[in-house]
Structure formats: structure tokens, C-alpha cells
Design an enzyme around this catalytic site. Structure first.
Site, PDB file in Angstrom:
ATOM      1  N   ARG A 153       0.649  -1.131  -0.147  1.00  0.00           N
ATOM      2  CA  ARG A 153       0.049   0.012  -0.164  1.00  0.00           C
ATOM      3  C   ARG A 153       0.772   1.263  -0.008  1.00  0.00           C
ATOM      4  O   ARG A 153       0.326   2.179  -0.542  1.00  0.00           O
ATOM      5  CB  ARG A 153      -0.808  -0.115   1.037  1.00  0.00           C
ATOM      6  CG  ARG A 153      -1.957   1.107   1.253  1.00  0.00           C
ATOM      7  CD  ARG A 153      -2.880   0.953   0.425  1.00  0.00           C
ATOM      8  NE  ARG A 153      -3.729  -0.102   0.405  1.00  0.00           N
ATOM      9  CZ  ARG A 153      -5.169  -0.114   0.021  1.00  0.00           C
ATOM     10  NH1 ARG A 153      -5.583   0.997  -0.766  1.00  0.00           N
ATOM     11  NH2 ARG A 153      -5.736  -1.122  -0.034  1.00  0.00           N
ATOM     12  N   GLY A 391      -1.716  -4.259   8.497  1.00  0.00           N
ATOM     13  CA  GLY A 391      -3.065  -5.031   8.286  1.00  0.00           C
ATOM     14  C   GLY A 391      -3.388  -5.530   6.796  1.00  0.00           C
ATOM     15  O   GLY A 391      -2.531  -5.147   6.090  1.00  0.00           O
ATOM     16  N   ARG A 393      -5.221  -4.192   4.696  1.00  0.00           N
ATOM     17  CA  ARG A 393      -5.276  -3.209   3.674  1.00  0.00           C
ATOM     18  C   ARG A 393      -3.390  -2.742   3.160  1.00  0.00           C
ATOM     19  O   ARG A 393      -3.399  -2.329   2.329  1.00  0.00           O
ATOM     20  CB  ARG A 393      -6.081  -1.793   4.353  1.00  0.00           C
ATOM     21  CG  ARG A 393      -6.177  -0.698   3.285  1.00  0.00           C
ATOM     22  CD  ARG A 393      -6.626   0.389   3.871  1.00  0.00           C
ATOM     23  NE  ARG A 393      -6.900   1.583   3.091  1.00  0.00           N
ATOM     24  CZ  ARG A 393      -6.346   2.326   2.323  1.00  0.00           C
ATOM     25  NH1 ARG A 393      -5.147   2.624   2.808  1.00  0.00           N
ATOM     26  NH2 ARG A 393      -6.529   3.211   1.556  1.00  0.00           N
ATOM     27  N   CYS A 394      -2.715  -2.775   4.301  1.00  0.00           N
ATOM     28  CA  CYS A 394      -1.447  -2.422   4.282  1.00  0.00           C
ATOM     29  C   CYS A 394      -0.803  -3.173   3.147  1.00  0.00           C
ATOM     30  O   CYS A 394      -0.060  -2.601   2.387  1.00  0.00           O
ATOM     31  CB  CYS A 394      -0.681  -2.373   5.567  1.00  0.00           C
ATOM     32  SG  CYS A 394      -1.354  -1.134   6.489  1.00  0.00           S
ATOM     33  N   MET A 395      -1.429  -4.625   2.951  1.00  0.00           N
ATOM     34  CA  MET A 395      -0.498  -5.447   2.243  1.00  0.00           C
ATOM     35  C   MET A 395      -1.036  -5.522   0.937  1.00  0.00           C
ATOM     36  O   MET A 395      -0.622  -6.149   0.018  1.00  0.00           O
ATOM     37  CB  MET A 395      -0.621  -6.780   2.988  1.00  0.00           C
ATOM     38  CG  MET A 395       0.011  -6.847   4.147  1.00  0.00           C
ATOM     39  SD  MET A 395      -0.197  -8.719   4.751  1.00  0.00           S
ATOM     40  CE  MET A 395      -1.703  -8.739   5.526  1.00  0.00           C
TER      41      MET A 395
END
Length: 404
Positions: A153, A391, A393-395
Site C-alpha cells: 500500500r 493489516g 489493507r497495508c498489504m
């Protein structure tokens, strides 16, 4: 694929991920801080969890999952590009003179591995036995690894107006952004669709901006976190470029507290549907200040913008931008569980469709609260993935979503 996103929750069509590799095994208790990592994960288990994540995306949405390594190998067949990236990677150790030699001794796929997982002097000597590097110990890195690369992200952000290419705050992560930029500018699936909104290229000391701080609020509004990783000057430049492009009308600069659990704006809140936001309790009230950038005028073909400091909370801003807004707190607001689950990014779920999210299985109280609101929660194992303190979303870097 037009590489523009007008929402955070439209049904997923394509996403970019990076399967963790040897770069994770480079971490030790002694170098993890230097390499900007929080812990020392177990690679094989980390890969199994990441595979479960990417497979779940495919099975639940039918979306195409692009893997960075495959894309990188494809573009590195351009020898000029490979030489440039290898030279950049070697510059920190002042070994740029070895770039051509490395390209001669390593295959393209191996070079892709070196650019992500790094290279130690003793490993290079196995390929080049007579190599003279007396100035460096055998255990030193000729190329430093990128263990944070599975957090896809951060290196860029897709907006309704185009792409914001990141300028990473930490020098050790800038190569991640360079790799992603090279992929998007050279891969045949993407290069004809890149509409650059902001980029640090050509600036000697560019202000920093990272993708985790960029959230699409609506078709016309973007929020960018002024955080420990994103600077005000970069937000201003990105806001000006977005507004000049014409699609985005409003850019909010959200000033975050200087605390670890507010590293990026997407640790404060995520948007799960047209009227549903998930947040950490009191996070919205912890925002120090919110500013609004809008169009001012146009002179000599150049757009000027104006900045207004808002005398209202971020919650009020979101309520104005998102009609009939509904707020859900992590762990349904329970102070003990919420604090624990926020440490493992309870608010950082990945929306794969309206009210459909992927969440860590360890955040049981947040997942239960989501389901009570009618959200479909798909869980992934998280014993090792969560050690990086990022989390779902970060990945993930969504490349295409259904328009909403």
C-alpha cells in the site's frame, strides 16, 4: 484497466501484492530496527499466511492478483532499466562500479531477487571468487534487503485523478517506491494507463508522502494524512495536482498525532461501504487539525489552490462527505479489547466489495462487531503477518475496482 479508483470499497477487479521472500530471512534481532521492521517473523509460516490471503482474494472475488516479483522480472528484461535499478541499489554501499559485473553473472530472475532480498558480500564472492572488496566485511550488505515490501500500500496510491507515486520517509524504503514506479512505467499491462499526479522524481530532497496516508472519501474528495511518514509540502503538491487534473474537488489534510498507532491515516479509519467507516475508538477525536484544499483560480494556465483550516472535527468532515454515516469502533468500543486489536491493525481491514472485508482472524471482537452490522468478514491467519504491524489493507494495492 485505467489505474484510477473512485472508492475504497467497489468490488475488487485487480490487486497488486508481494509474496514475502528471502528479504524476511535477512532480519535478525540486531538489524531489524535498522531495516525498519518491528519483529523477526518465521518466513515459511509468513508465506503460508500470505498465500492464504491471496488465494482468498481470488476465490471470493475472482479478481486478478498480480505478484510483484513476476511483474518485476518482466520489466527487467529491459537491460537499461535493470542497470539503472542495480546501480541505485548498490549506491548505499558505494559499489555502483559492480553493477555491470553483477548483470553479467546473474540471470534476470536472480537480479529481481537481489533487488528485493538484497545481496551480501560473501554471496557475491561465490559468483565472483576474485572480487576485491577489502573495504567491506563478508557479512555486509552490498544491496540492503526490503523486508517491508510486502506492505504494497505504501509505495504509491491510486486516486480518481491518477497515481500518486510515493516519496518514502525512510531512506531504506525509497527503493521500494522506485521498483513500483519502474513496474508501472514499463510493464505492458500498465504503462499506457499511467496518469501521474505526483512524483518525487527530479527533486533532490523531496518531501515525503506514502500511500497508506491516502484515502478516497468519495468521487470528488481525498483525505491525506499529515503523519510521521507524510509531510505537509507533499500534501500541498499532491492536492494542487489533483485539483488541477479536475476530477477531485476537495483534498483534506488530516493532522495525525505523533504516535506509533497513528503511523498512517489508514490506521485511523477505513471506509467499508458508501456510509460505513471502521475506526479505532477516539481516533477521529485525536486528530489535531484538518485543513481543506480547494480550487482558487487559474492564471496563465496554472491552477492555484487555497487552504482553509477547518474549525470542526474530522468526524464532522466525514459526516458532510458521507451522507448517513455510520461509525463502527474496533472491538465495538470495548477499551481493553480495542486497544489490543488496534495493535494488530483491527481498523486496517481490506474491503473487497461493499460491506465485504478481509480481516485478521485474531481480531475476534472487531470481526464480531462487523458481522453484527451485516458486514461479510472473511478471515485470514495472522500469527506471522501481524508481526510487521500492518493489516490486510497495508498489504494490498488495488489496481481496479467496479465503479460506484
Amino acid at each position: 484497466m485505467n489505474l484510477r479508483l473512485n472508492s475504497e470499497y467497489g468490488t475488487l477487479r485487480a490487486v497488486l501484492m508481494h509474496r514475502p521472500g528471502k528479504e524476511i530471512d535477512r532480519l535478525t534481532p540486531y538489524n531489524k530496527d535498522f531495516l525498519l521492521f518491528e519483529d523477526v517473523p518465521y518466513l515459511e509460516a509468513l508465506q503460508r499466511e500470505h498465500d492464504a490471503f491471496s488465494n482468498l482474494i481470488k476465490e471470493s472475488t475472482g479478481a486478478k492478483v498480480y505478484q510483484l516479483r513476476e511483474l518485476l522480472i518482466r520489466v527487467l528484461y529491459d537491460r537499461e532499466l535493470l542497470f539503472d535499478l542495480m546501480t541505485q541499489a548498490l549506491s548505499k554501499a558505494r559499489l555502483t562500479h559492480l553493477a555491470e559485473l553483477i548483470l553479467e553473472r546473474y540471470s534476470t530472475a536472480e537480479c529481481a531477487g537481489l533487488l528485493t532480498a538484497g545481496l551480501k558480500i560473501h554471496e557475491l564472492k561465490k559468483k565472483v571468487p576474485n572480487l576485491k572488496t577489502v573495504e567491506l566485511m563478508d557479512s555486509a550488505f552490498a544491496i540492503a534487503p526490503c523486508p517491508n515490501l510486502y506492505f504494497q500500500r505504501d509505495p504509491l496510491a491510486l486516486t480518481p485523478g491518477g497515481i500518486i507515486f510515493s516519496s518514502m520517509k525512510m531512506e531504506g524504503r525509497q527503493r521500494e517506491a522506485n521498483l513500483l514506479r519502474s513496474v508501472f512505467e514499463h510493464h505492458p499491462d500498465f504503462k499506457e494507463h499511467v496518469k501521474e499526479i505526483y512524483s518525487p522524481v527530479g527533486q533532490s530532497h523531496p518531501p515525503s508522502i506514502e500511500g497508506g496516508d491516502v484515502i478516497v472519501i468519495s468521487h470528488e474528495a481525498i483525505a491525506i494524512g499529515n503523519s510521521e511518514r507524510t509531510d505537509a509540502k507533499a500534501i500541498y503538491a499532491a492536492a494542487k495536482a489533483l485539483i488541477a487534473e479536475g476530477t477531485v474537488k476537495r483534498v483534506y489534510e488530516v493532522h495525525l498525532p505523533e504516535k506509533r498507532n497513528y503511523m498512517h491515516l489508514d490506521t485511523v479509519f477505513t471506509i467499508l461501504d458508501e456510509n460505513l467507516v471502521l475506526t479505532y475508538p477516539d481516533a477521529l477525536n485525536s486528530v489535531l487539525q484538518t485543513s481543506l484544499y480547494t480550487f482558487k483560480d487559474e492564471k496563465d494556465g496554472k491552477v492555484n489552490i487555497k487552504r482553509e483550516v477547518l474549525k470542526e472535527s474530522l468526524l464532522t468532515v466525514l459526516e458532510r462527505e458521507i451522507p448517513h454515516l455510520e461509525i463502527l469502533h474496533t472491538a465495538d468500543g470495548n477499551p481493553d479489547y480495542s486497544l489490543r486489536e488496534q495493535w494488530f491493525d483491527g481498523a486496517n481491514v481490506f474491503a473487497i466489495g461493499p460491506r465485504r472485508v478481509i480481516s485478521y482472524n485474531r481480531n475476534i471482537h472487531t470481526n464480531r462487531a462487523l458481522r453484527d452490522l451485516g458486514v461479510e468478514v472473511l478471515e485470514i491467519p495472522s500469527s506471522e503477518l501481524s508481526r510487521g504491524l500492518g493489516g490486510p489493507r497495508c498489504m494490498t494495492m488495488p489496481l481496479s475496482r467496479a465503479r460506484v
